[in-house]
Design a protein around this motif. Structure first.
Motif, PDB file in Angstrom:
ATOM      1  N   ILE A  16       0.832  -1.213   0.000  1.00 24.10           N
ATOM      2  CA  ILE A  16       0.000   0.000   0.000  1.00 24.10           C
ATOM      3  C   ILE A  16       0.863   1.258   0.000  1.00 24.10           C
ATOM      4  CG2 ILE A  16      -1.662   1.352   1.348  1.00 24.10           C
ATOM      5  CD1 ILE A  16      -2.748  -1.436   2.343  1.00 24.10           C
ATOM      6  N   ASP A  17       1.884   1.290   0.871  1.00 28.03           N
ATOM      7  CA  ASP A  17       2.664   2.527   1.003  1.00 28.03           C
ATOM      8  C   ASP A  17       3.805   2.647  -0.008  1.00 28.03           C
ATOM      9  OD1 ASP A  17       4.890   1.117   2.072  1.00 28.03           O
ATOM     10  OD2 ASP A  17       4.431   1.675   4.145  1.00 28.03           O
ATOM     11  N   GLY A  18       4.090   1.593  -0.721  1.00 26.93           N
ATOM     12  CA  GLY A  18       5.092   1.673  -1.786  1.00 26.93           C
ATOM     13  C   GLY A  18       6.520   1.837  -1.310  1.00 26.93           C
ATOM     14  N   ARG A  19       6.831   1.381  -0.114  1.00 27.22           N
ATOM     15  CA  ARG A  19       8.163   1.597   0.464  1.00 27.22           C
ATOM     16  C   ARG A  19       9.292   0.944  -0.333  1.00 27.22           C
ATOM     17  NH1 ARG A  19       7.068  -1.867   5.908  1.00 27.22           N
ATOM     18  NH2 ARG A  19       5.160  -0.660   5.694  1.00 27.22           N
ATOM     19  N   HIS A  20       8.962  -0.027  -1.186  1.00 27.81           N
ATOM     20  CA  HIS A  20      10.008  -0.708  -1.953  1.00 27.81           C
ATOM     21  C   HIS A  20       9.974  -0.361  -3.443  1.00 27.81           C
ATOM     22  CE1 HIS A  20      11.078  -2.916   1.605  1.00 27.81           C
ATOM     23  NE2 HIS A  20       9.823  -3.294   1.760  1.00 27.81           N
ATOM     24  N   MET A  21       9.134   0.601  -3.799  1.00 26.65           N
ATOM     25  CA  MET A  21       9.021   0.988  -5.213  1.00 26.65           C
ATOM     26  C   MET A  21      10.353   1.478  -5.779  1.00 26.65           C
ATOM     27  SD  MET A  21       5.306   2.881  -5.376  1.00 26.65           S
ATOM     28  CE  MET A  21       5.532   3.406  -7.057  1.00 26.65           C
ATOM     29  N   LEU A  22      11.093   2.266  -5.005  1.00 25.89           N
ATOM     30  CA  LEU A  22      12.360   2.789  -5.510  1.00 25.89           C
ATOM     31  C   LEU A  22      13.349   1.670  -5.824  1.00 25.89           C
ATOM     32  CD1 LEU A  22      12.915   5.953  -3.283  1.00 25.89           C
ATOM     33  CD2 LEU A  22      12.278   5.855  -5.699  1.00 25.89           C
ATOM     34  N   THR A  23      13.369   0.643  -4.993  1.00 25.02           N
ATOM     35  CA  THR A  23      14.266  -0.492  -5.241  1.00 25.02           C
ATOM     36  C   THR A  23      13.882  -1.207  -6.525  1.00 25.02           C
ATOM     37  OG1 THR A  23      14.625  -0.783  -2.876  1.00 25.02           O
ATOM     38  CG2 THR A  23      15.120  -2.675  -4.287  1.00 25.02           C
ATOM     39  N   VAL A  24      12.597  -1.475  -6.690  1.00 27.99           N
ATOM     40  CA  VAL A  24      12.119  -2.181  -7.888  1.00 27.99           C
ATOM     41  C   VAL A  24      12.362  -1.316  -9.128  1.00 27.99           C
ATOM     42  CG1 VAL A  24      10.112  -3.214  -9.035  1.00 27.99           C
ATOM     43  CG2 VAL A  24      10.429  -3.509  -6.554  1.00 27.99           C
ATOM     44  N   ASP A  25      12.049  -0.031  -9.027  1.00 27.37           N
ATOM     45  CA  ASP A  25      12.269   0.881 -10.161  1.00 27.37           C
ATOM     46  C   ASP A  25      13.750   0.975 -10.526  1.00 27.37           C
ATOM     47  OD1 ASP A  25       9.548   1.378 -10.290  1.00 27.37           O
ATOM     48  OD2 ASP A  25       9.676   3.366  -9.346  1.00 27.37           O
ATOM     49  N   ALA A  26      14.611   1.031  -9.505  1.00 25.18           N
ATOM     50  CA  ALA A  26      16.058   1.118  -9.758  1.00 25.18           C
ATOM     51  C   ALA A  26      16.559  -0.148 -10.436  1.00 25.18           C
ATOM     52  CB  ALA A  26      16.807   1.374  -8.452  1.00 25.18           C
ATOM     53  N   ASP A  27      16.101  -1.307  -9.973  1.00 23.04           N
ATOM     54  CA  ASP A  27      16.493  -2.560 -10.623  1.00 23.04           C
ATOM     55  C   ASP A  27      16.055  -2.557 -12.082  1.00 23.04           C
ATOM     56  OD1 ASP A  27      17.689  -3.632  -8.380  1.00 23.04           O
ATOM     57  OD2 ASP A  27      16.276  -5.289  -8.147  1.00 23.04           O
ATOM     58  N   GLN A  28      14.821  -2.169 -12.308  1.00 23.20           N
ATOM     59  CA  GLN A  28      14.291  -2.187 -13.674  1.00 23.20           C
ATOM     60  C   GLN A  28      15.085  -1.236 -14.575  1.00 23.20           C
ATOM     61  OE1 GLN A  28      10.039  -1.465 -13.832  1.00 23.20           O
ATOM     62  NE2 GLN A  28       9.818  -3.261 -15.126  1.00 23.20           N
ATOM     63  N   ALA A  29      15.383  -0.053 -14.075  1.00 25.25           N
ATOM     64  CA  ALA A  29      16.149   0.918 -14.859  1.00 25.25           C
ATOM     65  C   ALA A  29      17.560   0.407 -15.140  1.00 25.25           C
ATOM     66  CB  ALA A  29      16.199   2.266 -14.132  1.00 25.25           C
ATOM     67  N   GLU A  30      18.211  -0.167 -14.127  1.00 28.29           N
ATOM     68  CA  GLU A  30      19.548  -0.698 -14.331  1.00 28.29           C
ATOM     69  C   GLU A  30      19.525  -1.856 -15.324  1.00 28.29           C
ATOM     70  OE1 GLU A  30      23.212  -2.862 -11.983  1.00 28.29           O
ATOM     71  OE2 GLU A  30      21.803  -1.689 -10.799  1.00 28.29           O
ATOM     72  N   GLY A  31      18.518  -2.714 -15.182  1.00 28.78           N
ATOM     73  CA  GLY A  31      18.388  -3.830 -16.113  1.00 28.78           C
ATOM     74  C   GLY A  31      18.287  -3.351 -17.557  1.00 28.78           C
ATOM     75  N   LYS A  32      17.443  -2.361 -17.787  1.00 21.09           N
ATOM     76  CA  LYS A  32      17.304  -1.810 -19.141  1.00 21.09           C
ATOM     77  C   LYS A  32      18.629  -1.220 -19.618  1.00 21.09           C
ATOM     78  CE  LYS A  32      12.360  -0.915 -18.861  1.00 21.09           C
ATOM     79  NZ  LYS A  32      11.310   0.093 -18.712  1.00 21.09           N
ATOM     80  N   ALA A  33      19.340  -0.549 -18.719  1.00 21.28           N
ATOM     81  CA  ALA A  33      20.607   0.092 -19.082  1.00 21.28           C
ATOM     82  C   ALA A  33      21.677  -0.922 -19.485  1.00 21.28           C
ATOM     83  CB  ALA A  33      21.119   0.959 -17.927  1.00 21.28           C
ATOM     84  N   ILE A  34      21.637  -2.115 -18.913  1.00 21.18           N
ATOM     85  CA  ILE A  34      22.654  -3.110 -19.256  1.00 21.18           C
ATOM     86  C   ILE A  34      22.167  -4.108 -20.311  1.00 21.18           C
ATOM     87  CG2 ILE A  34      23.832  -2.893 -17.029  1.00 21.18           C
ATOM     88  CD1 ILE A  34      22.585  -5.658 -16.292  1.00 21.18           C
ATOM     89  N   GLY A  35      20.972  -3.879 -20.834  1.00 19.11           N
ATOM     90  CA  GLY A  35      20.485  -4.696 -21.938  1.00 19.11           C
ATOM     91  C   GLY A  35      19.568  -5.846 -21.571  1.00 19.11           C
ATOM     92  N   VAL A  36      19.095  -5.895 -20.324  1.00 15.95           N
ATOM     93  CA  VAL A  36      18.126  -6.917 -19.972  1.00 15.95           C
ATOM     94  C   VAL A  36      16.824  -6.575 -20.697  1.00 15.95           C
ATOM     95  CG1 VAL A  36      16.776  -7.954 -18.094  1.00 15.95           C
ATOM     96  CG2 VAL A  36      19.172  -7.341 -17.712  1.00 15.95           C
ATOM     97  N   SER A  37      16.293  -7.545 -21.406  1.00 16.14           N
ATOM     98  CA  SER A  37      15.043  -7.290 -22.133  1.00 16.14           C
ATOM     99  C   SER A  37      13.965  -8.298 -21.784  1.00 16.14           C
ATOM    100  CB  SER A  37      15.294  -7.296 -23.644  1.00 16.14           C
ATOM    101  OG  SER A  37      15.811  -8.549 -24.046  1.00 16.14           O
ATOM    102  N   GLY A  38      14.340  -9.361 -21.093  1.00 16.64           N
ATOM    103  CA  GLY A  38      13.385 -10.382 -20.692  1.00 16.64           C
ATOM    104  C   GLY A  38      13.922 -11.152 -19.512  1.00 16.64           C
ATOM    105  N   THR A  39      13.100 -12.065 -19.045  1.00 16.65           N
ATOM    106  CA  THR A  39      13.508 -12.846 -17.886  1.00 16.65           C
ATOM    107  C   THR A  39      13.362 -14.323 -18.199  1.00 16.65           C
ATOM    108  OG1 THR A  39      11.283 -12.752 -16.933  1.00 16.65           O
ATOM    109  CG2 THR A  39      12.855 -11.055 -16.239  1.00 16.65           C
TER     110      THR A  39
END
Length: 166
Positions: free
Chosen positions: A110-133
């Protein structure tokens, strides 16, 4: 061998992904083979096609904060179809099953306390070429498992063994 003396293995994962459930067998095998010397880090890469994957990543982060991250991840990946069908209630059910504080998991969603961690992972993944899992990164090398898991564990072991030899 000194704990953590091997290169870190990043396991880029969508917790609603059936291929990531399959990949978990490789992660388990690598952990069994190398023990604590191989640091394994879950990195979040929720895919848009999985409507509950982002919330699952947030719930997993709360489980990690409670010291129950890997048991939560393993239990949740075993239930990807149920997560797809029943949604966030499954996250709370899994939290309860692994002994996490369910109220804290619910509050974190509800409070989104871990959103920044998830968003940072996703952004880093895109930056290093992760496109799928699943995708693995170890020793500066990326291995994409979204198309096929065949040979990935052997390729990762080759990187680990090369690091041990150097």
């Amino acid at each position: 061998m000194i704990d953590g003396s091997l290169p870190r293995l990043e396991f880029w994962c969508d917790l609603q992904c059936p291929d990531c459930r399959t990949a978990l067998d490789d992660v388990r095998a690598l952990r069994a083979q190398y023990g604590d010397a191989l640091p394994v880090e879950l990195r979040h890469f929720p895919l848009e096609k999985h409507k509950h994957a982002y919330a699952a990543a947030e719930a997993a982060e709360e489980a990690f904060a409670q010291g129950l991250g890997w048991p939560f991840v393993e239990a949740l990946l075993a239930r990807v179809e149920e997560l797809d069908a029943r949604g966030q209630q499954v996250l709370l059910d899994v939290a309860r099953e692994v002994g996490a504080d369910v109220e804290e998991v619910d509050t974190a969603l509800i409070d989104g306390r871990h959103m920044l961690t998830v968003d940072a992972d996703q952004a880093e993944g895109k930056a290093i070429g992760v496109s799928g899992t699943p995708t693995y990164v170890i020793g500066g090398k990326r291995f994409d498992g979204g198309q096929s898991q065949d040979g990935l564990r052997d390729a990762i072991v080759a990187v680990i063994e090369a690091a041990k030899a150097s």
